[in-house]
Design a protein around this motif. Structure first.
Motif, mmCIF file in Angstrom:
data_model
loop_
_atom_site.group_PDB
_atom_site.id
_atom_site.type_symbol
_atom_site.label_atom_id
_atom_site.label_comp_id
_atom_site.label_asym_id
_atom_site.label_seq_id
_atom_site.Cartn_x
_atom_site.Cartn_y
_atom_site.Cartn_z
ATOM 1 N N TYR A 130 81.457 25.556 -0.713
ATOM 2 C CA TYR A 130 81.338 26.978 -1.048
ATOM 3 C C TYR A 130 82.671 27.723 -0.931
ATOM 4 O O TYR A 130 82.705 28.944 -1.095
ATOM 5 N N TYR A 131 83.746 27.010 -0.633
ATOM 6 C CA TYR A 131 85.026 27.692 -0.407
ATOM 7 C C TYR A 131 85.617 28.158 -1.729
ATOM 8 O O TYR A 131 85.833 27.361 -2.645
ATOM 9 N N PRO A 132 85.937 29.458 -1.871
ATOM 10 C CA PRO A 132 86.391 29.998 -3.162
ATOM 11 C C PRO A 132 87.810 29.632 -3.540
ATOM 12 O O PRO A 132 88.217 29.851 -4.680
ATOM 13 N N GLY A 133 88.596 29.093 -2.614
ATOM 14 C CA GLY A 133 89.987 28.772 -2.910
ATOM 15 C C GLY A 133 90.938 29.680 -2.159
ATOM 16 O O GLY A 133 90.657 30.870 -1.936
ATOM 17 N N ASP A 134 92.073 29.144 -1.764
ATOM 18 C CA ASP A 134 93.018 29.884 -0.924
ATOM 19 C C ASP A 134 93.468 31.198 -1.534
ATOM 20 O O ASP A 134 93.688 32.181 -0.829
ATOM 21 N N GLU A 135 93.622 31.222 -2.856
ATOM 22 C CA GLU A 135 94.144 32.427 -3.488
ATOM 23 C C GLU A 135 93.153 33.586 -3.442
ATOM 24 O O GLU A 135 93.537 34.750 -3.630
ATOM 25 N N TYR A 136 91.883 33.299 -3.180
ATOM 26 C CA TYR A 136 90.865 34.353 -3.111
ATOM 27 C C TYR A 136 90.488 34.715 -1.672
ATOM 28 O O TYR A 136 89.690 35.627 -1.462
#
Length: 637
Positions: A294-300
């Protein structure tokens, strides 16, 4: 909001623990005799014999060509022995056998067994580490509103204790997605602005997975909400969206959740530059869920948070059968409720690049299903949460407490309904690692390494020993006891002044269990720059005849700028037209593009970046002199 620790109870028969051993004609009669001896030892609960024969049987199996049969047999024997050691209370040894069992269980696809074994290894492994307090930042990623060091703290916005807790640097505010009544938000945000508090704005999804699907087709409510929040540009808001998605009853599709989170993040950032984004799962996932999906990504994501609650009884029950007790271990309740260990997965997955928050947390002081007061149990959990977590994990920069008493919940965690817990909370939040209103940083800690000074030190410690009453450890060097209780909780007094520089054996004894390691003792060094002592909270250290000092000591003394790149672990130091480039563990230093060979490579010691003083100083035109008799380093510009 649903504050249950976990939403899934999984009870199943561990069929692999009694797997039928397939016949193998190539195995010798001696093997089967040893295997029969192992079976007998397991049945008689003879742990010593079981360990011996398990090692013999497994060693023989490892000599055979790998096959599904040998893998399953090996896994079964290691598992059975690990479980016997667990029943006998030999937890450290049990953890060792579960660790050996893991790769075989993974190869034969025993997914549930792997999950249980990993949980038991986490709990059964004894941990003891010394720490020193420092005002120098240890872990800092530069995220929006991240303090360089120290921990913001606060409670829920409607806490009955709000008036008594005037020094809290954070406030936890809840808003249900779709609720258009913003009057209450205005009151809280105005107050936070006036007091200078960080606001954790918990934007919850009451319909859980269904809400996520709706947001993908219509995000107009988010637009409306952010139009309102534009009115508070000077309030520091950390927006926690869709928290605890890994324990929702109405599950969200992971890819849909990620898309919805990104939509909210883009809208928030474009409308309100004062908003930082927080992704916040529960500290323990439902059985078959991987939170990372479920991790949206570091940039978000600016901050990674989690909900962390300590409960004495899993789902409020104390009648779990032996076959079901693995739930208490996997879901970290009762004897398994160490808040430091509960953060392990979050820290391992995200703590190398994001500041971490306990976006909401609490400890149970009353179990409603059993009508049991758990205050004393809760006090020990609160101590670990507020004293140990900031010490062990300098990445943790925010802890919010859920000060609400909800009648429909299994437990009561509210501070406001328990005077004893409240008083302890108010005391613990005065510790020097907590940031109060009006401050922008506080103290932090670094681990004491195997390289130590021949002097008296007063370190703090973290201790975990499964089902042990041990609250401290005895430390010996070369067989001589050097430790005494410190003047503060979780602290020791260590006198190393009677030992000569060089290698020594350090033994740590915890509740009868011995651990040994080699340490190197050095006489303290003193640094002078133009006749003035250079202060350093981390002692200079000699490696390969080179004096190593924290890079910040040099940069601050010379007025140089320092850049740290975690991607390649490089350090760039610049001053007066000179630029030095170094990397951890590399013997090459580059001065304005020209290579200089080092006697000792930059290293991470005491959780600090240490560099060779002479090489760096001389590169900047500093004259460096060493006096061996007085252990003094003199620098002259």
């Amino acid at each position: 909001m649903n504050k249950k620790l976990c939403l899934l109870i999984l009870v199943f028969a561990m069929v692999f623990s009694s797997a039928i051993i397939p016949a193998n004609a190539e195995l010798s009669m001696e093997f089967w005799e040893n295997n029969n001896s192992l079976t007998a030892a397991l049945e008689q609960m003879d742990a010593d014999s079981a360990v011996y024969y398990c090692n013999v049987v497994v060693s023989a199996l490892q000599q055979e060509p790998e096959s599904a049969s040998t893998l399953e047999m090996t896994a079964t024997k290691l598992l059975q022995t690990a479980e016997l050691l667990e029943k006998c209370g030999r937890y450290t040894q049990s953890a060792e056998f579960f660790t050996r069992y893991l790769p075989y269980a993974q190869k034969v696809g025993w997914t549930d067994g792997v999950k249980i074994a990993e949980a038991k290894i986490l709990q059964f492994t004894t941990r003891f580490q010394l720490y020193q307090r420092t005002s120098t930042p240890q872990t800092y990623y530069g995220a929006k509103y991240e303090p360089q060091s120290g921990v913001y703290f606060g409670v829920t916005s409607d806490s009955p204790l709000a008036e008594q807790l005037q020094n809290t640097s954070s406030v936890l505010l809840y808003q249900e997605y779709g609720d258009t009544n913003f009057d209450w938000l205005r009151v809280i945000l105005d107050d936070a602005r006036d007091r200078g508090q960080i606001v954790t704005f918990a934007l919850n999804c009451p319909q859980q997975g269904s809400q996520i699907s709706q947001i993908l087709s219509d995000s107009s409510y988010a637009v409306h909400l952010f139009d309102f929040l534009k009115q508070f540009p000077d309030v520091k808001i950390i927006l926690r969206f869709g928290a605890e998605m890994n324990i929702w009853d109405n599950r969200a599709n992971p890819q849909e959740f990620i898309s919805a989170f990104r939509i909210i993040a883009d809208l928030a950032r474009s409308s309100c530059p004062n908003i930082a984004m927080m992704w916040s799962p529960n500290s323990v996932s439902s059985w078959d869920i991987n939170m990372d999906d479920y991790y949206p990504g570091d940039e978000y994501v600016d901050w990674v948070g989690c909900s962390l609650y300590s409960q004495k009884y899993f789902t409020g029950r104390n009648d779990w059968s032996e076959e079901e007790k693995f739930n208490e271990i996997v879901f970290q309740t009762g004897d398994n409720a160490d808040p430091v260990l509960a953060l392990t997965e979050i820290i391992e997955k995200y703590g190398d690049r994001k500041p971490i928050a306990l976006s909401e947390s609490g400890v149970a002081h009353y179990t409603r299903t059993l009508s049991e007061d758990c205050t004393q149990w809760g006090l020990s959990q609160l101590e670990m949460m507020y004293r140990n977590i900031p010490m062990v994990y300098p990445q943790v920069k925010l802890i919010n407490y859920f000060d609400r008493s909800l009648d429909f919940e299994v437990v009561d965690v509210a501070l406001s309904t328990n005077a004893t817990l409240k008083e302890r909370y108010m005391s613990l939040t005065q510790l020097p690692h907590f940031i109060h209103v009006g401050q922008d940083k506080a103290d932090t800690y670094y681990p004491v390494s195997n390289l130590m000074q021949t002097e008296v030190i007063n370190p703090y410690f973290y201790l975990h020993k499964y089902r042990s009453a041990a609250t401290t450890a005895t430390i010996l060097v070369d067989g001589a006891e050097i430790s005494a209780a410190g003047s503060e909780p979780n602290s020791l007094y260590l006198d190393l002044s009677g030992f000569a520089p060089g290698s020594h054996s350090m033994q740590t004894v915890i509740d009868g269990e011995w651990f040994e390691k080699t340490i190197t003792l050095q006489q303290p060094l003193t640094l002078y720059l133009n006749g003035e002592v250079i202060g350093s909270d981390v002692p200079p250290t000699i490696i390969n005849d080179s004096t190593m000092v924290p890079i910040r000591v040099i940069s601050q003394s010379l007025g140089a700028s320092v850049q740290w790149n975690p991607a390649d672990r490089s350090i760039t130091v610049s001053s007066d037209g000179v630029t030095l480039f170094m990397q951890i563990d590399s013997l090459s230093m580059w001065k304005n593009g020209s290579e200089i060979k080092l006697l000792a490579a930059p290293a991470i010691l005491y959780d600090r970046t240490m560099v060779p003083l002479r090489a760096v100083g001389e590169a900047f035109g500093i004259v460096v002199n060493w006096d061996a008799e007085t252990r003094t380093v003199t620098l002259n510009q």
